[in-house]
Design a protein around this motif. Structure first.
Motif, mmCIF file in Angstrom:
data_model
loop_
_atom_site.group_PDB
_atom_site.id
_atom_site.type_symbol
_atom_site.label_atom_id
_atom_site.label_comp_id
_atom_site.label_asym_id
_atom_site.label_seq_id
_atom_site.Cartn_x
_atom_site.Cartn_y
_atom_site.Cartn_z
ATOM 1 N N PHE A 118 0.827 -1.205 0.000
ATOM 2 C CA PHE A 118 0.000 0.000 0.000
ATOM 3 C C PHE A 118 0.866 1.261 0.000
ATOM 4 C CE2 PHE A 118 -2.428 3.278 2.311
ATOM 5 C CZ PHE A 118 -3.540 3.357 1.486
ATOM 6 N N VAL A 119 1.872 1.326 0.866
ATOM 7 C CA VAL A 119 2.739 2.512 0.946
ATOM 8 C C VAL A 119 3.518 2.707 -0.359
ATOM 9 C CG1 VAL A 119 4.762 3.499 2.112
ATOM 10 C CG2 VAL A 119 2.953 2.414 3.449
ATOM 11 N N THR A 164 9.415 1.559 7.771
ATOM 12 C CA THR A 164 10.596 1.635 6.901
ATOM 13 C C THR A 164 10.123 1.680 5.447
ATOM 14 O OG1 THR A 164 11.887 0.332 8.480
ATOM 15 C CG2 THR A 164 12.747 0.497 6.239
ATOM 16 N N ILE A 165 10.615 2.648 4.683
ATOM 17 C CA ILE A 165 10.150 2.841 3.311
ATOM 18 C C ILE A 165 10.418 1.583 2.480
ATOM 19 C CG2 ILE A 165 10.483 4.179 1.198
ATOM 20 C CD1 ILE A 165 9.123 5.740 3.355
ATOM 21 N N PRO A 166 9.382 1.061 1.797
ATOM 22 C CA PRO A 166 9.582 -0.116 0.922
ATOM 23 C C PRO A 166 10.274 0.299 -0.377
ATOM 24 C CG PRO A 166 7.296 0.574 0.851
ATOM 25 C CD PRO A 166 7.967 1.480 1.846
ATOM 26 N N ALA A 167 11.590 0.405 -0.332
ATOM 27 C CA ALA A 167 12.358 1.000 -1.432
ATOM 28 C C ALA A 167 12.161 0.257 -2.743
ATOM 29 C CB ALA A 167 13.839 1.003 -1.049
ATOM 30 N N THR A 168 12.263 -1.051 -2.708
ATOM 31 C CA THR A 168 12.127 -1.823 -3.949
ATOM 32 C C THR A 168 10.742 -1.623 -4.555
ATOM 33 O OG1 THR A 168 13.664 -3.471 -3.063
ATOM 34 C CG2 THR A 168 12.323 -4.118 -4.946
ATOM 35 N N GLY A 169 9.736 -1.600 -3.721
ATOM 36 C CA GLY A 169 8.374 -1.417 -4.210
ATOM 37 C C GLY A 169 8.186 -0.070 -4.881
ATOM 38 N N VAL A 170 8.735 0.979 -4.288
ATOM 39 C CA VAL A 170 8.596 2.313 -4.875
ATOM 40 C C VAL A 170 9.255 2.373 -6.254
ATOM 41 C CG1 VAL A 170 9.234 4.740 -4.607
ATOM 42 C CG2 VAL A 170 8.419 3.444 -2.628
ATOM 43 N N VAL A 171 10.456 1.823 -6.354
ATOM 44 C CA VAL A 171 11.180 1.877 -7.628
ATOM 45 C C VAL A 171 10.464 1.061 -8.706
ATOM 46 C CG1 VAL A 171 13.335 1.242 -8.776
ATOM 47 C CG2 VAL A 171 13.386 2.311 -6.524
#
Length: 312
Positions: free
Chosen positions: A105-106, A187-194
Motif C-alpha cells: 500500500f505505501v 521503513t520505506i519499501p524501497a524496492t516497491g517504490v522503484v
C-alpha cells in the motif's frame, strides 16, 4: 540416379554422435554462457536443499553415526517445547499479513505521487526512497532498538512531551511483536517504490488521454487504468515481500536477542535455536522444509489470484 541417392542420404537417420555434434554446433555457445550460473545454482542452492531434506529424515550428528528416523523430526517439530513452533507460525503469519499489506500500500501510494512530477523530480525521489535498500538490515534494526529504548528512546521522549509514561516497547510480551512489525511498516519499501514507478512510467499515455476524453478524473484513471496495468508488478512484489516476511530473522535477533518469552518467536528463530543453539539438526531441517512448503503454497495461491491477462 544422383538425385535419388541424394534424397536417400537426406532421409537417412543420423547417428547419435552426429546428433550430439550438431546439437553443440547449434546451441553450444548458449549453454556455455549459462553454464557458470547453472553450476553456481547447483552447488550453492540445489545440493544444499537436497542435503537439508535428507538431514530432516535423520537423527543427524556431526560426530558419530546418524540414523534414519523418517518423519519423526516433522512430528517432533510440532510437539516439542510446548508447541513453540505453532506459536512461531502464528507470529510469523501475523507479521507477514501486516507488513506485506502495508508495504504494498505505501509503495503504491508513494509511486502514484511521484509519477505526475517532472523527470528530474522523479529521479530524485526514486533515489531518495531507494536509499534504505542499500543500508544493512542489522543497522536499521539497531536504530529501531535504540528508538524503542525504555529509558532514553526517542519514542518514549515523544510520549513524555504529551504527559504519557514510558512504554516497554521491546520488553512487554503483549506489544513486543507489534513493535517489531511497526518498525518494518515504517521503513520505506524501497524496492516497491522503484518497481511501481517504473511500471507506471511504462503505461502508454494514450490510455489516459482516451480516458480524459471520456471525462474520467484522476482517481478513476488511477483505479481503472493504472492499477490493472501494473498487476504483474504487484504480483511480483507481493511474492517478494511475502518470502522476505516469512524469513524474518535479523530484525528479531537484533531487537530482542534474548526473546520476550515466546511472543517474538518466528519460524526462522525457531530453526536457528534448534539448529545452532541446541544442535537438533534434524528438527531444524524439518522446520526449514515446512517453511519452504508454506512459502511455496502461498506463492501458488498469490499467482492464481493476482495473475494478469492484460497486455499493452
Amino acid at each position: 540416379m544422383a538425385n535419388v541417392a541424394l534424397e536417400k542420404s537426406r532421409r537417412s537417420p543420423l547417428s547419435t554422435g552426429s546428433r550430439i555434434r550438431r546439437f553443440f554446433r547449434r546451441y553450444g555457445w548458449g549453454y556455455a554462457f549459462v553454464l557458470p550460473s547453472m553450476l553456481t545454482f547447483t552447488i550453492f542452492v540445489l545440493i544444499p536443499v537436497v542435503w537439508s531434506f535428507l538431514i530432516s529424515l535423520q537423527d543427524f550428528r556431526l560426530r558419530g553415526n546418524s540414523r534414519w528416523v523418517g518423519i519423526d523430526n516433522y512430528v517432533e517439530a510440532f510437539t516439542t517445547q510446548s508447541g513453540v513452533f505453532v506459536t512461531a507460525l502464528g507470529n510469523t503469519l501475523y507479521y507477514t499479513v501486516l507488513t506485506v499489506t502495508a508495504n504494498i500500500f505505501v509503495a503504491l501510494i508513494l509511486s502514484s505521487l511521484i509519477q505526475p512530477l517532472n523527470k528530474y523530480a522523479q529521479t530524485f525521489f526514486r533515489a531518495a526512497y531507494y536509499l534504505p535498500a542499500v543500508t544493512s538490515a542489522v543497522i536499521i534494526a539497531m536504530v529501531w532498538r535504540w528508538m524503542y529504548n525504555t529509558q532514553w528512546g526517542f519514542l518514549n521522549f515523544l510520549l513524555s512531551l504529551v504527559g504519557l509514561g514510558p512504554v516497554r516497547w521491546l520488553s512487554d510480551p503483549n506489544i513486543a511483536l507489534n513493535s517489531i512489525t511497526l518498525s518494518t511498516i515504517l521503513t520505506i519499501p524501497a524496492t516497491g517504490v522503484v518497481l511501481f514507478s517504473a511500471a507506471m512510467g511504462g503505461i502508454p499515455k494514450d490510455f489516459y488521454e482516451a480516458a480524459e476524453l471520456d471525462g474520467a478524473g484522476p482517481i478513476r484513471k488511477w483505479w481503472n487504468i493504472t492499477l490493472p496495468l501494473i498487476k504483474s508488478t504487484t504480483l511480483y512484489l507481493v511474492v517478494l515481500y511475502t518470502i522476505a516476511s516469512f524469513e524474518v530473522f535479523e530484525k528479531v535477533f537484533v531487537m530482542v536477542p534474548s526473546g520476550v518469552g515466546n511472543s517474538t518467536q518466528t519460524i526462522v528463530t525457531q530453526i536457528y535455536q534448534n539448529g545452532f543453539q541446541q544442535f537438533r539438526y534434524g528438527v531444524a531441517a524439518a522446520q526449514a522444509f515446512i517453511l519452504f512448503l508454506i512459502i511455496a503454497s502461498v506463492a501458488v495461491v498469490q499467482f492464481r489470484l493476482l495473475r494478469s491477462d492484460v497486455e499493452y
